[in-house]
Scaffold this active site. Structure first.
Site, mmCIF file in Angstrom:
data_model
loop_
_atom_site.group_PDB
_atom_site.id
_atom_site.type_symbol
_atom_site.label_atom_id
_atom_site.label_comp_id
_atom_site.label_asym_id
_atom_site.label_seq_id
_atom_site.Cartn_x
_atom_site.Cartn_y
_atom_site.Cartn_z
ATOM 1 N N ASP A 197 -5.205 -7.424 10.948
ATOM 2 C CA ASP A 197 -4.302 -6.959 11.729
ATOM 3 C C ASP A 197 -5.555 -5.531 12.429
ATOM 4 O O ASP A 197 -6.940 -5.576 12.474
ATOM 5 C CB ASP A 197 -3.933 -5.715 11.061
ATOM 6 C CG ASP A 197 -4.884 -5.332 9.518
ATOM 7 O OD1 ASP A 197 -5.630 -5.206 10.028
ATOM 8 O OD2 ASP A 197 -3.989 -4.976 8.617
ATOM 9 N N ASN B 20 2.350 2.393 -0.299
ATOM 10 C CA ASN B 20 3.617 1.897 0.251
ATOM 11 C C ASN B 20 4.221 0.227 0.176
ATOM 12 O O ASN B 20 5.054 0.335 0.094
ATOM 13 C CB ASN B 20 4.256 2.639 1.411
ATOM 14 C CG ASN B 20 3.672 2.025 2.827
ATOM 15 O OD1 ASN B 20 2.924 1.229 2.768
ATOM 16 N ND2 ASN B 20 3.722 2.877 3.369
ATOM 17 N N HIS C 49 2.676 -2.043 1.779
ATOM 18 C CA HIS C 49 2.466 -2.858 2.880
ATOM 19 C C HIS C 49 1.731 -3.403 2.827
ATOM 20 O O HIS C 49 0.743 -3.552 1.713
ATOM 21 C CB HIS C 49 2.138 -1.994 3.515
ATOM 22 C CG HIS C 49 0.488 -1.071 4.547
ATOM 23 N ND1 HIS C 49 0.170 -0.021 5.175
ATOM 24 C CD2 HIS C 49 -0.389 -1.519 4.095
ATOM 25 C CE1 HIS C 49 -1.183 0.718 4.304
ATOM 26 N NE2 HIS C 49 -1.501 -0.913 4.559
ATOM 27 N N GLU D 35 5.056 -2.807 7.734
ATOM 28 C CA GLU D 35 5.545 -1.450 6.816
ATOM 29 C C GLU D 35 6.495 -1.043 6.478
ATOM 30 O O GLU D 35 7.319 -1.830 6.705
ATOM 31 C CB GLU D 35 5.424 0.080 8.082
ATOM 32 C CG GLU D 35 3.589 0.149 7.795
ATOM 33 C CD GLU D 35 3.120 1.043 7.379
ATOM 34 O OE1 GLU D 35 3.148 1.422 5.980
ATOM 35 O OE2 GLU D 35 2.517 2.121 7.662
#
Ligand code: GLP
Length: 256
Positions: free
Chosen positions: A69, A138, A140, A145
């Site tokens: 990313d 979280n 990801h 996400e």
């Protein structure tokens, strides 16, 4: 299918083990296609790979890399860009051919086209042999996400407030923290032949347990890795805290 996980005493031991997995891949296939990750977690792995390059002659000259990313809007020379991170921690210190390094552009002319081209380039390279992953607090992976759905292909994503807050520590002013990014999709990641996921520290213990023991759900994107045939999860003791507690409880129940 249950995911295999291994616990190491601390971050350094986990990092050495991760680098060893990557080195085995590179030695077995000089032109390996590696999927690489950023974040604080893989830094120790990269340091160990640099050491192996310098001291043991680990050769990266034919290795191809595709990063997961990049933040949208950051040029590669911005110190907070993932491109800068990769050159600083790894590429600048090993004998990799810059032509074989691929990182999504943070400033593409046409985002959709750039995303499509990225996936095509990975396919044309023969697919990813080994994909290194961290995990967000979280759940990801890359920047996929938690949401009602997951995208399979490389795409533009709006970062969650949790991720923006977690990343804020790297930026001097809150308004500088990018709010969107380009990330490989979960399909791109799942196509990798072997996945190596690392997690370190107590603040990952909860999400690591949910990834491995919880249901496969888009609320924890990493849980989809339960469906991948070859995942290696390396943890330090802190990140494995809840898993180890669950295991002790199961053993007690079996004995009762
Ligand atoms: C970022 C990256 C992820 C990484 C995650 C965890 O958001 N896009 O690839 O896994 O953060 O980062 P850290 O390793 O610093 O906890």
């Amino acid at each position: 299918m249950s995911m295999k996980w291994t616990v190491y005493r601390d971050y350094a031991a986990m990092s050495r083990a991760a680098a060893a997995v990557i080195a085995v891949q590179v030695r077995a296939k000089a032109a390996s296609v590696l999927g690489l990750a950023t974040g604080s977690t893989p830094i120790g792995t990269y340091q160990e790979l640099v050491r192996m390059h310098r001291e043991d002659g680990l050769d990266f000259s034919l290795v191809n890399t595709y990063n997961l990313d990049e933040y949208l809007g950051l040029p590669p020379d911005n110190p907070q860009s993932y491109s800068h991170f990769m050159w600083h921690h790894l590429f600048g210190q090993i004998n990799i051919d810059p032509e074989r390094v691929h990182i999504p552009s943070g400033q593409p002319e046409d985002v959709n086209r750039a995303c499509r081209d990225y996936d095509r380039a990975i396919e044309a390279a023969g697919g990813i042999d080994l994909q290194l992953l961290g995990i967000g607090r979280n759940g990801h992976i890359g920047f996929n996400e938690p949401d009602f759905y997951l995208r399979t292909e490389t795409h533009l994503v709006a970062l969650t407030e949790d991720t923006i807050a977690a990343n804020a520590r790297f930026f001097s002013r809150p308004e500088e923290v990018p709010r969107s990014a380009i990330t490989m999709g979960v399909g791109t990641i799942m196509k990798a032949r072997h996945i190596l996921l690392l997690a370190s520290g107590a603040d990952k213990a909860d999400v690591v347990a949910r990834m491995i023991e919880g249901p496969v759900t888009t609320e924890v994107p990493a849980s989809i890795l339960q469906m991948h045939p070859q995942v290696t999860v390396l943890l330090d003791e802190a990140a494995a805290g809840i898993l180890m507690e669950d295991e002790r409880r199961r053993r007690r129940e079996d004995q009762a």
